[in-house]
Design an enzyme around this catalytic site. Structure first.
Site, PDB file in Angstrom:
ATOM      1  N   HIS A 203       0.747  -1.119  -0.104  1.00 35.58           N
ATOM      2  CA  HIS A 203       0.080  -0.008  -0.141  1.00 35.58           C
ATOM      3  C   HIS A 203       0.784   1.355   0.081  1.00 35.58           C
ATOM      4  O   HIS A 203       0.395   2.047   0.033  1.00 35.58           O
ATOM      5  CB  HIS A 203      -0.835   0.190   1.378  1.00 35.58           C
ATOM      6  CG  HIS A 203      -0.284   0.494   2.560  1.00 35.58           C
ATOM      7  ND1 HIS A 203       0.474  -0.720   3.465  1.00 35.58           N
ATOM      8  CD2 HIS A 203      -0.202   1.208   3.288  1.00 35.58           C
ATOM      9  CE1 HIS A 203       0.854  -0.120   4.466  1.00 35.58           C
ATOM     10  NE2 HIS A 203       0.629   1.098   4.258  1.00 35.58           N
TER      11      HIS A 203
HETATM   12  C1  UD1 Z   1      -2.163   5.683   5.560  1.00 36.19           C
HETATM   13  C2  UD1 Z   1      -0.893   6.255   6.254  1.00 36.19           C
HETATM   14  C3  UD1 Z   1      -0.074   4.914   6.277  1.00 36.19           C
HETATM   15  C4  UD1 Z   1      -0.147   3.599   7.153  1.00 36.19           C
HETATM   16  C5  UD1 Z   1      -1.577   3.193   6.235  1.00 36.19           C
HETATM   17  C6  UD1 Z   1      -2.234   1.912   6.817  1.00 36.19           C
HETATM   18  C7  UD1 Z   1      -0.497   8.434   6.049  1.00 36.19           C
HETATM   19  C8  UD1 Z   1       0.233   9.342   5.413  1.00 36.19           C
HETATM   20  N1  UD1 Z   1      -0.355   7.212   5.604  1.00 36.19           N
HETATM   21  O1  UD1 Z   1      -1.741   5.327   4.390  1.00 36.19           O
HETATM   22  O2  UD1 Z   1       1.420   5.364   7.156  1.00 36.19           O
HETATM   23  O3  UD1 Z   1       0.777   2.640   6.820  1.00 36.19           O
HETATM   24  O4  UD1 Z   1      -2.548   4.380   6.411  1.00 36.19           O
HETATM   25  O5  UD1 Z   1      -3.187   1.379   5.875  1.00 36.19           O
HETATM   26  O6  UD1 Z   1      -1.220   8.666   6.844  1.00 36.19           O
HETATM   27  N2  UD1 Z   1      -8.756   4.799   1.175  1.00 36.19           N
HETATM   28  C9  UD1 Z   1     -10.173   4.166   0.846  1.00 36.19           C
HETATM   29  N3  UD1 Z   1     -10.905   3.937   2.017  1.00 36.19           N
HETATM   30  C10 UD1 Z   1     -10.676   4.270   3.331  1.00 36.19           C
HETATM   31  C11 UD1 Z   1      -9.321   4.908   3.499  1.00 36.19           C
HETATM   32  C12 UD1 Z   1      -8.486   5.268   2.204  1.00 36.19           C
HETATM   33  O7  UD1 Z   1     -10.778   3.750   0.048  1.00 36.19           O
HETATM   34  O8  UD1 Z   1     -11.235   4.032   4.410  1.00 36.19           O
HETATM   35  C13 UD1 Z   1      -8.410   4.822  -0.207  1.00 36.19           C
HETATM   36  C14 UD1 Z   1      -8.415   6.547  -0.717  1.00 36.19           C
HETATM   37  O9  UD1 Z   1      -8.544   6.401  -2.248  1.00 36.19           O
HETATM   38  C15 UD1 Z   1      -7.428   7.173  -0.283  1.00 36.19           C
HETATM   39  C16 UD1 Z   1      -6.294   5.964  -0.241  1.00 36.19           C
HETATM   40  O10 UD1 Z   1      -6.866   4.949   0.146  1.00 36.19           O
HETATM   41  O11 UD1 Z   1      -7.255   8.327  -1.151  1.00 36.19           O
HETATM   42  C17 UD1 Z   1      -5.045   6.353   0.672  1.00 36.19           C
HETATM   43  O12 UD1 Z   1      -5.490   6.607   1.898  1.00 36.19           O
HETATM   44  P1  UD1 Z   1      -4.966   7.381   3.118  1.00 36.19           P
HETATM   45  O13 UD1 Z   1      -5.516   7.252   4.497  1.00 36.19           O
HETATM   46  O14 UD1 Z   1      -4.590   8.859   2.410  1.00 36.19           O
HETATM   47  O15 UD1 Z   1      -3.236   6.633   3.284  1.00 36.19           O
HETATM   48  P2  UD1 Z   1      -3.127   5.108   3.213  1.00 36.19           P
HETATM   49  O16 UD1 Z   1      -2.330   4.805   1.990  1.00 36.19           O
HETATM   50  O17 UD1 Z   1      -4.215   4.355   3.668  1.00 36.19           O
END
Ligand code: UD1
Length: 355
Positions: A203
């Protein structure tokens, strides 16, 4: 004593579980604030229910966004909440945008901040998590380090006086859960044989955001000579779609993320783990399952030094995933499984204002 825990992303819910239980056991008032960074049921709700974490007291519902948007929205939303709670400690976890926003919101209000999982460093300043860790450690009043290595990083940055080594709270959880689950169930549901498959997760921005790198990693997974169960984070699916990369070919089966008990049960029966997650590297080690980490560095260096984890590029995944099992070890660099209890004791000892 009143502690406000601020969480928002999947690994933070796992860390929250033993802390919430330790607060309950010690009769400490514990308020849980969920930023909403992770909002999908599979990334959030299932952790609260399976790990018996009380429902969050406050839901900010921030959701996804660019780093600045997301962190800024959390900062603004946290300020009135923290002000009205007026806690003895604001407890922040790990290295996500939720961590940094909460630390910053609290110090601006002169509220004491404790950082759980302080002192981890990848020394890769392109990782968003590395900025979040460094900035949070330097903002916080109390640094709860999981290991001696983490404490030594903090000492080098002039933060030794604020540091206490408490052990790793994720190690508390993995052993509690492993003792309570049966691998047979999940193997049957997924139709795989014990020791005959690998579990993969992917991820991180540095692996998913560049089309060429993502395609090369997927090729690496496809080249593994046994089935690979790829538990796909929504970010991975979104980026694969955007880049036109097909995730599931050859022996790679793409599945939804699993709840924590299923994940632990599955990993404990796997031949190996292939991942870029920090938590999973450690969970694999604790379960004594060989780990292949698709990164150039790791914060959990002990797993590599003890021979249970290797760092690889995309072209090396297949060979690493079939390497011989390392020599057994009874080393316990991540503590004795009682870190959360120590966290609450240290917070209570140092809660100057209400005692
Ligand atoms: C975040 C953390 C990372 C951690 C990871 C665990 C930061 C910078 N990164 O990364 O350190 O290892 O969580 O999973 O805080 N999305 C969904 N549903 C959700 C959440 C996210 O579809 O419930 C998708 C969206 O497209 C979103 C993308 O995932 O833009 C990224 O989500 P985000 O929370 O920004 O970062 P993670 O990659 O999950």
């Amino acid at each position: 004593m009143r502690i406000v825990s601020v969480v928002g992303a999947r690994p933070q819910f796992v860390k929250l579980a033993p802390v919430a239980a330790a607060c309950r056991a010690a009769g400490v008032e514990h308020v849980i604030v969920h930023t909403g960074q992770h909002y999908d049921a599979l990334l959030s709700d299932v952790f609260f229910s399976a790990l018996h974490i009380p429902e969050p007291d406050v839901q900010l519902g921030i959701g996804s966004g660019s780093h600045g948007e997301q962190t800024g929205a959390m900062l603004a939303a946290l300020e009135p909440v923290l002000r009205s709670q007026d806690p003895d400690w604001v407890l922040v976890y790990g290295d996500t945008n939720s961590t940094l926003a909460a630390a910053l919101a609290a110090v601006k209000l002169h509220l004491p901040v404790a950082h759980l999982e302080a002192g981890l460093r990848s020394f890769n300043r392109r990782m968003p998590e590395e900025h979040n860790r460094v900035l949070t450690d330097h903002a916080a009043d109390l640094l709860l380090a999981p290991t001696q290595v983490a404490a030594s990083h903090l000492a080098r940055e002039g933060l030794a006086e604020r540091t206490v080594v408490v052990g790793d709270v994720m190690t508390d959880v993995v052993h509690q859960v492993a003792g309570a689950v049966s691998g047979a169930d999940v193997l049957e549901r997924l139709g795989v044989q014990a020791g005959g498959f690998s579990v993969a997760t992917l991820h991180r921005a540095e692996n998913t955001d560049d089309a060429g790198r993502l395609a090369a990693i997927v090729d690496g997974l496809t080249a593994v000579d046994h089935p690979v169960l790829l538990l796909a984070h929504p970010r991975l699916r979104a980026k694969a779609d955007e880049h036109g990369v097909v995730l599931g070919s050859g022996g790679v089966r793409v599945l939804d993320p699993l709840g924590y008990p299923d994940l632990v049960a599955l990993v404990s029966q796997a031949r190996g783990v292939i991942t870029d997650s920090g938590g999973l590297q450690k969970e694999a080690f604790e379960l004594r399952v060989p780990c292949t980490t698709v990164r150039t560095e790791t914060e959990w260096v002990e797993t590599v030094e003890l021979g249970w984890n290797v760092l690889v590029g995309p072209g090396e995944i297949a060979a690493a995933a079939t390497r011989a099992r390392p020599e057994d070890t009874d080393a316990a660099p991540y503590g004795d499984g009682h870190a959360a209890q120590r966290v609450v004791e240290v917070l209570a000892e140092r809660a100057g204002r209400r005692g």
